[in-house]
Structures are given as structure tokens and as C-alpha cells.
Design a protein around this motif. Structure first.
Motif, PDB file in Angstrom:
ATOM      1  N   PHE A 298       3.960   8.822  24.193  1.00 40.64           N
ATOM      2  CA  PHE A 298       4.909   9.587  24.980  1.00 40.64           C
ATOM      3  C   PHE A 298       6.316   9.030  24.789  1.00 40.64           C
TER       4      PHE A 298
ATOM      5  N   ILE B  38       8.495   8.199  26.935  1.00 43.97           N
ATOM      6  CA  ILE B  38       8.858   7.091  27.810  1.00 43.97           C
ATOM      7  C   ILE B  38       8.521   5.755  27.157  1.00 43.97           C
TER       8      ILE B  38
ATOM      9  N   THR C  30       7.397  13.234  29.667  1.00 47.31           N
ATOM     10  CA  THR C  30       7.829  11.939  30.195  1.00 47.31           C
ATOM     11  C   THR C  30       9.256  11.569  29.820  1.00 47.31           C
TER      12      THR C  30
ATOM     13  N   SER D  28      -2.567  10.731  26.111  1.00 45.03           N
ATOM     14  CA  SER D  28      -2.899  10.009  27.341  1.00 45.03           C
ATOM     15  C   SER D  28      -4.013   9.005  27.088  1.00 45.03           C
TER      16      SER D  28
ATOM     17  N   GLN E  40       5.196   2.479  35.822  1.00 44.98           N
ATOM     18  CA  GLN E  40       5.929   3.639  35.323  1.00 44.98           C
ATOM     19  C   GLN E  40       5.140   4.379  34.238  1.00 44.98           C
ATOM     20  N   TYR E  41       4.400   3.609  33.403  1.00 47.50           N
ATOM     21  CA  TYR E  41       3.652   4.258  32.320  1.00 47.50           C
ATOM     22  C   TYR E  41       2.429   4.973  32.886  1.00 47.50           C
TER      23      TYR E  41
ATOM     24  N   GLU F 292       2.199   6.218  35.882  1.00 48.37           N
ATOM     25  CA  GLU F 292       2.692   7.427  36.543  1.00 48.37           C
ATOM     26  C   GLU F 292       3.035   8.504  35.509  1.00 48.37           C
ATOM     27  N   ALA F 293       3.609   8.069  34.377  1.00 47.60           N
ATOM     28  CA  ALA F 293       3.981   9.029  33.332  1.00 47.60           C
ATOM     29  C   ALA F 293       2.738   9.746  32.798  1.00 47.60           C
TER      30      ALA F 293
ATOM     31  N   ALA G 102       1.874  13.722  33.020  1.00 48.99           N
ATOM     32  CA  ALA G 102       1.595  14.521  31.826  1.00 48.99           C
ATOM     33  C   ALA G 102       0.275  15.271  31.984  1.00 48.99           C
TER      34      ALA G 102
END
Lengths: 289, 432
Positions: A12, A14, A73, A141, A192-193, A195-196, A200
Motif C-alpha cells: 500500500f 502508506i 491508504t 492486505s 497506523q499500518y 488501521e490502513a 482498505a
């Protein structure tokens, strides 16, 4: 033994954009790798996103397009010039917003002050439909979670090493990534990852895999508009500015302090760029006109 | 030390060093002896100092291969060479020709490595003197270094040696079919017999029944050749102890003979209905028969589209000419060369006529008519249909120095439901 073809990594925006390290080839013809915060060495990548904008910063004869492709993201920044023949023939025919698949090579830029930026040199661009985007999100993911879980375990370990991580059931690939990430980035906030990835996957479920045309209608009634942060962001940019302009990462830091959401920040900056009140002389630098 | 004790050693030294001054040698020798070094050792030291290699060392005597412990120096063995391969190896002292292979005596089979250009020939018998023994990757190995002497053994040596009675070389390892690699010498595997074709072959020792077929577990399908009819049938689940692995175009193939132990396992079963799906990174390690790969087409390579083939040998013509048969009319054909990537690795695949027709939704004839004026328009059309497409390919994956490549027999669009998977993954993430 010949070198295997470089795999197109799934990751992603991010994760890619927060990369701060690269593994530069010392041998001739050896590939360069960007090392992501989750430790993945990336030379080539494949992603799917919405083409948000394309601007020709070159001339008619020798074009140099800067394009932005948004995944759930964040935004991938693409540079397309004469050495990217397929993308150069495809890009002018596309009108944003378009769902796009991109296979490309990593491109890095280190400024004099040591700040590090990544973007993409596309090899091929192709149109993509929603089900394919959803498949990309699902597989990306999976790979991201593999790396995340290995890194979470590595963070909990004393002196993380590949062997013990593999014993815990992590594939070699992600165990190596985790050890890599620990030595280059130290302890990081991994939430943060996580949540990203959730966001997604949520998009897949909300979008329901339906084609773009049949997107669900907007909910009835007035949706509360988030407060306009444009003024604040503009003020912030001025505050961060030196003679040359404001560093993107400084702006991000300031916004984090003020509690402004990163995605909204990116959107707002894009808005300001579109308005022409600010511009981006080089990648990573914002200047007020 | 008495002169008469020194004199014979000096004489020996003089023989080895004809250029040297005898008085000088004598003085040199005395110097060592004065420090209490025994004359024989002093002699060796002087020879080494003068750059002469001692040709033979004290031998610890003759040993059978099964008696070796792993740390001997100066061993003598009498063996038959079963296999021998030479290759160049870079060492600190430049390039060297290395000779490696297997040797056997009546007791067992062992590996040898020769560092000094002693080339052993297959099927010949030798007496090896001055060999050293070391452990390499868990196996004892005979090393023939600069002290070794290789003599061909007289006619009739080891004439009663029957290799087929000896256990296979190496320690037995238990692996799943996925982990079979060419060169493994002694494996223990389990699998279900998917096919078994018995046939008669002629050997030096007369007619023999062998069995060709396919063995499968959940991880992979592997072709096998059994050089002995063990009596198993299609559908049996069997274990094979003592098989060895060869390869054909980078695809591992299982071989076993009467030395192997084959057992039927009526209580075990494998679910082999589904074609195994392998990750591209695994196929980069080793090829496979009849597998599935699921990935995205990320490149359409040159040489795709309408091509012309040589009428005699079916090779693709380059500039209207066959590399073997010269200029030709050529028979028109259609193919697509693609790169498929699943995020773990990439492999190339060549879609044959039928699959390319399937992708295009058009026959070769139709392509010829529609695109007769412009080859590149057909390629554009192919790119449009294929680039970025998520596919599941099924077929054999060969592997060579250019990496893995597949000749798919079947092509499908990726049909997994991302919505279901996303839901499953999200709910798994909610669990702390």
C-alpha cells in the motif's frame, strides 16, 4: 546462475511512502531496493488506484508527466517520461478519475539535507475494474499483514532473528523483512499500518465488489461536512516555509501535532495545488505563490 | 648426534634436492637436531622449507569405507568409481579442476573430492593412498589432496561388487513432495499414486518391468519411475524409503529401484483432487508437473501475436528464415508470451494457439483476416485483452537459467470472491 526476474511487490501507498532507506547496488546491473518501514525490499511493485491527476511538466516534444494514483491508504507519485514508452502512450488518453493498474520500478530522491523521497517509474499502466481492485486490495492486505505480524513478533523479541521468527510460523520472506525493519527503523508505531489494512479491506466490503458505474448512491439527507481546514493548512505551510519553501514532512509533523488527519491533509494540499495558491517545485517541497 | 646418523638423512635430502649443497644440508640438519628435533621430522621441515612436498605420508593403513570415522589422515582404500564429475572451482590459489563423485567397496558407497587433478574414471577400480576423511554436510567424504596417490587397481579387483546390494548413498531424509530437489540421493516420501503405467524394458541383465507414473500429496505432483515392479496400483497411498531425485528441464522426478523399501499405507489418504497451487517463489526454486499459478499478467513480451513456423521442425521463423532449415514459406500460428507475477515471484508463460485464441475470442484464421495489414494492431489487441489480467494458469513449469517458465494447458480468469476474503480477513483482525 541467472538472477530471477524482480518480483512486483504488493504494498500500500502508506507503507511505500514512509520508506526512509534504500539498498543501493554496488555491483553493475544489480538492482536497487527501497526498504519499507515493514522491512520489505522493493525494486518493482504492482498497485491499483485511482488516477487523481496528471500534469505535463515537460514540453510537447519531450513530455514529463507527474501523475498521482490514490490507493485506499495514500497516494503514489508517478513520473512518466520518454523512457517509459508504454505509460507515455497510455497516460495522455486517460481522464482522471480512472481506476488504474500500475507496474513500476522504484525511484528515489535524496535531498541535500538528507531527506528521502520515493516515487514510481511506471513500466506499464492498464485500466482495472472494481473486482480486480478488490482482489489487489485483498492480496496486498495479506502480504502487508504477513510483514506486520512478523514485525510485531520481532518487536516483542530480545534480539530478533530470522530463525526464531520462522519457528513462530512466519514465512522466511516476512521474517527477513521484520529483522531488516528492526535494524533500520528501530521500534515503530505499527498501529497506523494495521488501521490502513482495515480501511482498505473495509473499502472492499463497502464497495461490495460492484462495478464503478453501480456505485451505491450517496446516503440521503445532509452529510455533515468536516470543518474546512484549508485556511489552517495554508497558514501552517507559511509557518514552515523558509526561502526555498516548506518541507512536506515538516508540514506533516506540524499537522500531526495539531491533530489534522493525514489523508485530509493530503487532500487539502492537493486542493491548494489545484487552486494554484501553492506549488511543488520539487517533490517533497511546497511553496506558497 | 653421531655423523653416521646424520649421513643417511643428508643422503635422502640430497636425493630430493639434487641442486642443494650437501654440506649446507648437513649444517641445516644439525641446527634442527641441536634443538632436540628427531632427524625424520627435521628432514620434513627442511623439505618443506625448500618448497618440496612430501610425496607420501605415514599411512594409517587400509580401511574399508564403512570403517571410516571422519577424521582420518593417510587412509588407504580400494574402491570402484561409480560416478565422476569434473568442474572448475575458484579457490584462493586461482582456478582449480575439481573432481567429485561416488566410490564404493563391498561395504558401502561414499563421496570423494579430488583437489589435485586426480581424475577418477567411472567403472574403474583404484587404490587410493594418503586420502583424508572429513565430514561435509553431515556426510563422510574422502579427500584426495596433494599427499594422495591414485593407482589403478589390477584387473579383477572388486569383481564381485554388486552395487545394487549396497544401501543408497547418504543419510535418509523425509520430505514432502514439494521439497524434492534434483540431486537428493536418499529420500523418504509418501504419496498417492495418480497414475502407474507398467512397461517392459531391455537391460544388460535381460528384460525388466518398470513403472512410470505420477505420485501426489497435497503439496505437489511428481512424476516417478520405479525400476522394479513393487505391485502398487493407481489409488494406493504408498511410502518409499530410499528413492533418489533426478530432474528433467528443471522438474524434479522421483526414481527408485529394488533397493528402496516400498510400503502400502492403507490407513493414510491424501486429498489430491485439487491441482496444487504453488507460489511463484517456490517455482523459482524448482519446476513442477501439473500445477496451478494464480497471478497478474504484468508484461506481454516480444514475439507475441501472429508468428510463422518452419513446416519441417515447427520452430518459429526469424525474418522468414528457420535457424536449421533456412528460408521458408512458414505456417501461420498464434501465441502470447507473458510474464505472470503473484507478488512472491514471477514466471514467464507461453500461451499456445488454443489459449491465445481463447484470450482473444478469435481464431487464427479470423486474426489473419482482421489484422492482415497490421501485425502491431493484433499485438495491441492482445495487450488490451491480457495486460493486467488476473489469471489462473495450469500446466508444467520448467526451470532453466532464465528462471521458471510455464506451458499452460489451461487458462482461467481468477474467480475467488474478494468480498468473502475481505470479510474473513477483517474479522480475523478483530480477534486480539
Amino acid at each position: 546462475m541467472a538472477r530471477n526476474r524482480e518480483v512486483a511487490k504488493r504494498l500500500f501507498a502508506i507503507e511505500y511512502n514512509r520508506s526512509g532507506h534504500e539498498d543501493k547496488a554496488t555491483e553493475e546491473n544489480a538492482p536497487n531496493y527501497v526498504i519499507t518501514p515493514l522491512g520489505d525490499p522493493v525494486n518493482r511493485l504492482y498497485f491499483v488506484g485511482v488516477l487523481m491527476s496528471k500534469v505535463n511538466n515537460g514540453t510537447e516534444e519531450s513530455p514529463l508527466y507527474r501523475a498521482e494514483v490514490r490507493d485506499p491508504t495514500g497516494t503514489f507519485y508517478l513520473y512518466v517520461g520518454q523512457y517509459q514508452p508504454q505509460p507515455l502512450s497510455v497516460l495522455p488518453t486517460l481522464e482522471p478519475p480512472t481506476l488504474l493498474g500500475v507496474v513500476g520500478k522504484v525511484r528515489t530522491f535524496t535531498k541535500d539535507d538528507g531527506s528521502f523521497y520515493v516515487s514510481i517509474k511506471p513500466e506499464v499502466l492498464f485500466p482495472v475494474d472494481i473486482p480486480q481492485r478488490d482482489r489487489w486490495i485483498v492480496s496486498t492486505s495479506k502480504f502487508t499483514l504477513e510483514r506486520l505480524k512478523a514485525l510485531e513478533d520481532a518487536q516483542a523479541m530480545d534480539g530478533p532473528a530470522v530463525g526464531p521468527l520462522m519457528e513462530k510460523g512466519h514465512p522466511r520472506r516476512s521474517a527477513e523483512s521484520a529483522v531488516n525493519a528492526m535494524s533500520l527503523y528501530g521500534k515503530q508505531d505499527l498501529m497506523q499500518y494495521r488501521e490502513a489494512v482495515k480501511g482498505a479491506l473495509g473499502l472492499v466490503i463497502e464497495g461490495g465488489g460492484r462495478p464503478l458505474m453501480e456505485a451505491p448512491p450517496p446516503p440521503k439527507g445532509a452529510t455533515p461536512r468536516p470543518p474546512d481546514i484549508k485556511e489552517d493548512v495554508f497558514k501552517l505551510i507559511r509557518e514552515c516555509s523558509s526561502e526555498k519553501g516548506a518541507l512536506y514532512r515538516d508540514i506533516i509533523t506540524r499537522c500531526d501535532q495539531k491533530g489534522i488527519d493525514r489523508i485530509r491533509l493530503e487532500e487539502t494540499i492537493q486542493e491548494l495545488l489545484d487552486e494554484g495558491t501553492i506549488y511543488e517545485p520539487t517533490i517533497g517541497l511546497i511553496k506558497v505563490i | 648426534m653421531a655423523e653416521e646418523q646424520i649421513a643417511p638423512i643428508v643422503k635422502e635430502l640430497k636425493e630430493a634436492l639434487p641442486e642443494a649443497d650437501e654440506e649446507e644440508l648437513s649444517r641445516e640438519l644439525s641446527r634442527y637436531i641441536r634443538f632436540g628435533i628427531v632427524p625424520q621430522e627435521a628432514k620434513k621441515a627442511i623439505l618443506r622449507k625448500m618448497g618440496v612436498r612430501e610425496p607420501s605420508r605415514t599411512s594409517i593403513g587400509h580401511r574399508s569405507l564403512s570403517e571410516l570415522q571422519g577424521n582420518e589422515i593417510g587412509v588407504e582404500v580400494t574402491v570402484r568409481c561409480l560416478s565422476s564429475n569434473q568442474r572448475l572451482q575458484m579457490t584462493q590459489n586461482g582456478e582449480r579442476t575439481l573432481c567429485t563423485g561416488l566410490v564404493a567397496d563391498e561395504t558401502m558407497i561414499r563421496r570423494f573430492v579430488s583437489w589435485e587433478g586426480h581424475a577418477l574414471e567411472k567403472d574403474k577400480c583404484y587404490t587410493l593412498k594418503g586420502a583424508s576423511v572429513r565430514t561435509f554436510r553431515g556426510e563422510l567424504e574422502l579427500n584426495l589432496g596433494s599427499y594422495a596417490v591414485v593407482d589403478e587397481a589390477p584387473e579383477g579387483t572388486l569383481s564381485n561388487l554388486d552395487i545394487s546390494k549396497l544401501p543408497r548413498y547418504g543419510a535418509i531424509i523425509e520430505v514432502s513432495l514439494k521439497d524434492l530437489r534434483a540431486g537428493q540421493g536418499n529420500v523418504f516420501v509418501k504419496g498417492k499414486v495418480l497414475s502407474a503405467e507398467k512397461r517392459q524394458i531391455e537391460t544388460e541383465k535381460g528384460a525388466k518391468r518398470i513403472v512410470d507414473g505420477m505420485l501426489a500429496d497435497e503439496s505437489k505432483r511428481v512424476r516417478f519411475t520405479s525400476w522394479h515392479d513393487f505391485g502398487f496400483e493407481v489409488g494406493d497411498v504408498i511410502s518409499i524409503k530410499g528413492a533418489y531425485v533426478k530432474e528433467w528441464r528443471g522438474i524434479p522426478q522421483l526414481n527408485f529401484d529394488e533397493r528402496a523399501e516400498v510400503e502400502k499405507l492403507p490407513e493414510v489418504d491424501f486429498d489430491v483432487m485439487r491441482t496444487p497451487r504453488l507460489a511463484a517463489e517456490e517455482l523459482q526454486q524448482s519446476g513442477a508437473s501439473d500445477v496451478e499459478v494464480a497471478g497478474t499478467v504484468i508484461e506481454i513480451r516480444d514475439g507475441s501475436g501472429l508468428i510463422f513456423r518452419c513446416p519441417s521442425c515447427n520452430r518459429a521463423l526469424a525474418g522468414g528464415s528457420c535457424t536449421v532449415h533456412g528460408p521458408q514459406e512458414g505456417i501461420v500460428d498464434l501465441r502470447a508470451k507473458i510474464i505472470i507475477d503473484d507478488g512472491t515471484g514471477a514466471l514467464s508463460a507461453v500461451l499456445n494457439t488454443e489459449l491465445t485464441e481463447q484470450v482473444l475470442g478469435m481464431s487464427v484464421k479470423e486474426c489473419e483476416t482482421k489484422f492482415c495489414d497490421s501485425e502491431s494492431r493484433l499485438v495491441d489487441h492482445l495487450v488490451q485483452k491480457l495486460l493486467g489480467r488476473d489469471l489462473v494458469l495450469r500446466g508444467n513449469v520448467m526451470k532453466d537459467e532464465f528462471g521458471p517458465s510455464m506451458l499452460p494447458a489451461k487458462l482461467d480468469d481468477h474467480s475467488t470472491d474478494p468480498l468473502e476474503e475481505a470479510k474473513k480477513m477483517l474479522s480475523a483482525m478483530e480477534v486480539p
